[in-house]
Design a protein around this motif. Structure first.
Motif, PDB file in Angstrom:
ATOM      1  N   LEU A  18     -50.941 -84.970   4.759  1.00 45.43           N
ATOM      2  CA  LEU A  18     -52.407 -84.063   4.384  1.00 45.43           C
ATOM      3  C   LEU A  18     -51.895 -82.725   4.152  1.00 45.43           C
ATOM      4  O   LEU A  18     -52.470 -81.983   3.192  1.00 45.43           O
ATOM      5  N   SER A  22     -53.089 -81.009   0.817  1.00 48.17           N
ATOM      6  CA  SER A  22     -53.984 -79.908   0.750  1.00 48.17           C
ATOM      7  C   SER A  22     -53.251 -78.505   0.146  1.00 48.17           C
ATOM      8  O   SER A  22     -54.257 -77.894  -0.635  1.00 48.17           O
ATOM      9  N   VAL A  26     -55.881 -80.673  -2.653  1.00 44.80           N
ATOM     10  CA  VAL A  26     -57.178 -80.672  -2.196  1.00 44.80           C
ATOM     11  C   VAL A  26     -57.340 -79.565  -0.973  1.00 44.80           C
ATOM     12  O   VAL A  26     -57.186 -80.014   0.063  1.00 44.80           O
ATOM     13  N   ALA A  29     -58.043 -80.086   3.027  1.00 48.62           N
ATOM     14  CA  ALA A  29     -57.550 -81.572   3.874  1.00 48.62           C
ATOM     15  C   ALA A  29     -56.827 -81.269   5.155  1.00 48.62           C
ATOM     16  O   ALA A  29     -56.591 -81.834   6.013  1.00 48.62           O
ATOM     17  N   THR A  31     -57.082 -79.265   7.429  1.00 47.33           N
ATOM     18  CA  THR A  31     -58.162 -79.316   8.865  1.00 47.33           C
ATOM     19  C   THR A  31     -57.891 -80.626   9.428  1.00 47.33           C
ATOM     20  O   THR A  31     -58.076 -80.501  10.501  1.00 47.33           O
ATOM     21  N   ILE A  32     -58.160 -81.411   8.476  1.00 44.71           N
ATOM     22  CA  ILE A  32     -57.872 -82.948   9.410  1.00 44.71           C
ATOM     23  C   ILE A  32     -56.443 -82.941   9.777  1.00 44.71           C
ATOM     24  O   ILE A  32     -56.555 -83.804  10.866  1.00 44.71           O
ATOM     25  N   SER A  33     -55.500 -82.487   9.220  1.00 40.41           N
ATOM     26  CA  SER A  33     -54.240 -82.466   9.961  1.00 40.41           C
ATOM     27  C   SER A  33     -54.452 -81.826  11.299  1.00 40.41           C
ATOM     28  O   SER A  33     -53.680 -82.079  12.142  1.00 40.41           O
ATOM     29  N   LEU A 243     -65.238 -81.701  -3.378  1.00 44.11           N
ATOM     30  CA  LEU A 243     -64.461 -81.983  -2.276  1.00 44.11           C
ATOM     31  C   LEU A 243     -63.971 -80.804  -1.102  1.00 44.11           C
ATOM     32  O   LEU A 243     -64.125 -81.217  -0.019  1.00 44.11           O
ATOM     33  N   LEU A 247     -64.947 -81.217   2.591  1.00 47.42           N
ATOM     34  CA  LEU A 247     -63.948 -81.062   3.554  1.00 47.42           C
ATOM     35  C   LEU A 247     -64.239 -79.820   4.734  1.00 47.42           C
ATOM     36  O   LEU A 247     -64.013 -79.725   5.709  1.00 47.42           O
ATOM     37  N   SER A 251     -64.457 -80.035   8.690  1.00 51.51           N
ATOM     38  CA  SER A 251     -63.472 -79.154   9.357  1.00 51.51           C
ATOM     39  C   SER A 251     -64.832 -78.628  10.580  1.00 51.51           C
ATOM     40  O   SER A 251     -64.336 -78.510  11.689  1.00 51.51           O
TER      41      SER A 251
END
Length: 258
Positions: A18, A22, A26, A29, A31-33, A243, A247, A251
């Motif tokens: 990701l 990112s 994107v 993304a 921040t999902i990491s 998106l 996201l 976050s």
């Protein structure tokens, strides 16, 4: 390095993928990491390990979108971002980050609400023939807006590697195309993450163990970046903006509840 289970390694690899995605397709993304790394590693160790991987992703993004950056905007952001990084460094030296992460989550939701409201006003103005508000303001207003986002971006990226959503909202407010958005973000985060590195080393966030872990996860970052480049060419502008905003909500909720 800590002993990690197969599930833990799977989460780290997904987070590394990701990171690359990112940076080239994107934004937000990553921040999902942040969440995935923090779920597996101790909080401080996860911050240092992720920073190095983010810098690798930055290199791919800069190479891919080097011709599309808004350099004038970057020059205006530099002083205030550095001020934010210094403030974040000082805070990390004396305090824990749980309260600050929740504060950052509230800031993100507030900025998102302002962005949505501004875009709604812009649409109403176009329908009534009054023209659109100028992106990010003009004159003194523009300097205040840029300064505010710069300080918040520098502070949040230093404290929680969460500067991406803050700056994404600023670039959205500036009505950038996908390529200009990604190009400006690429140069911005490469410079900011590079500036953060000495502070992170001095705080013990980047260590020999974290670098060994990064070396193992590096191929996943490269793969994510390579997949993201053709994906960005297929994204519709409206879908891209949705998106980014979705996201940002993810976050903010992670920082508030994580």
């Amino acid at each position: 390095m800590p002993e990690l289970s197969a599930l833990a390694w799977s989460l780290l690899v997904a987070g590394a993928l990701l990171v690359g995605l990112s940076k080239t397709a994107v934004p937000g993304a990553a921040t999902i990491s942040v969440a995935l790394f923090a779920a597996v590693l101790p909080a401080r160790a996860s911050t240092g390990a992720l920073l190095v991987l983010l810098m690798v992703g930055d290199l791919f993004a800069v190479w891919s979108y080097r011709a599309h950056a808004d350099l004038a905007t970057l020059r205006r952001l530099v002083p205030t971002v550095l001020l934010g990084v210094l403030a974040g460094t000082a805070f990390l030296a004396v305090a824990g980050d749980d309260g600050v992460r929740r504060t950052i989550g509230v800031i993100l939701l507030g900025l998102l609400a302002l962005t949505v409201a501004r875009r709604a006003r812009s649409r109403r103005a176009r329908r009534t023939g009054e023209g659109s508000p100028r992106p990010a303001g003009g004159g003194l207003r523009r300097r205040i807006t840029t300064g505010t986002y710069g300080v918040l971006g520098g502070f949040t990226t230093m404290v929680a590697n969460a500067g991406g959503p803050v700056m994404a909202l600023y670039f959205l407010a500036s009505s950038y195309s996908i390529n200009r958005f990604l190009g400006t973000a690429a140069w911005f985060f490469f410079a900011v993450n590079l500036a953060k590195t000495p502070f992170s080393v001095s705080l013990g966030l980047i260590t020999a163990d974290s670098l060994r872990l990064d070396l193992l996860l590096l191929p996943a970052v490269v793969l994510g970046a390579l997949v993201g480049r053709p994906l960005a060419r297929r994204l519709d502008q409206q879908l891209f903006e949705r998106l980014v905003m979705a996201l940002t909500v993810v976050s903010a909720l992670y920082l508030l509840l994580g």
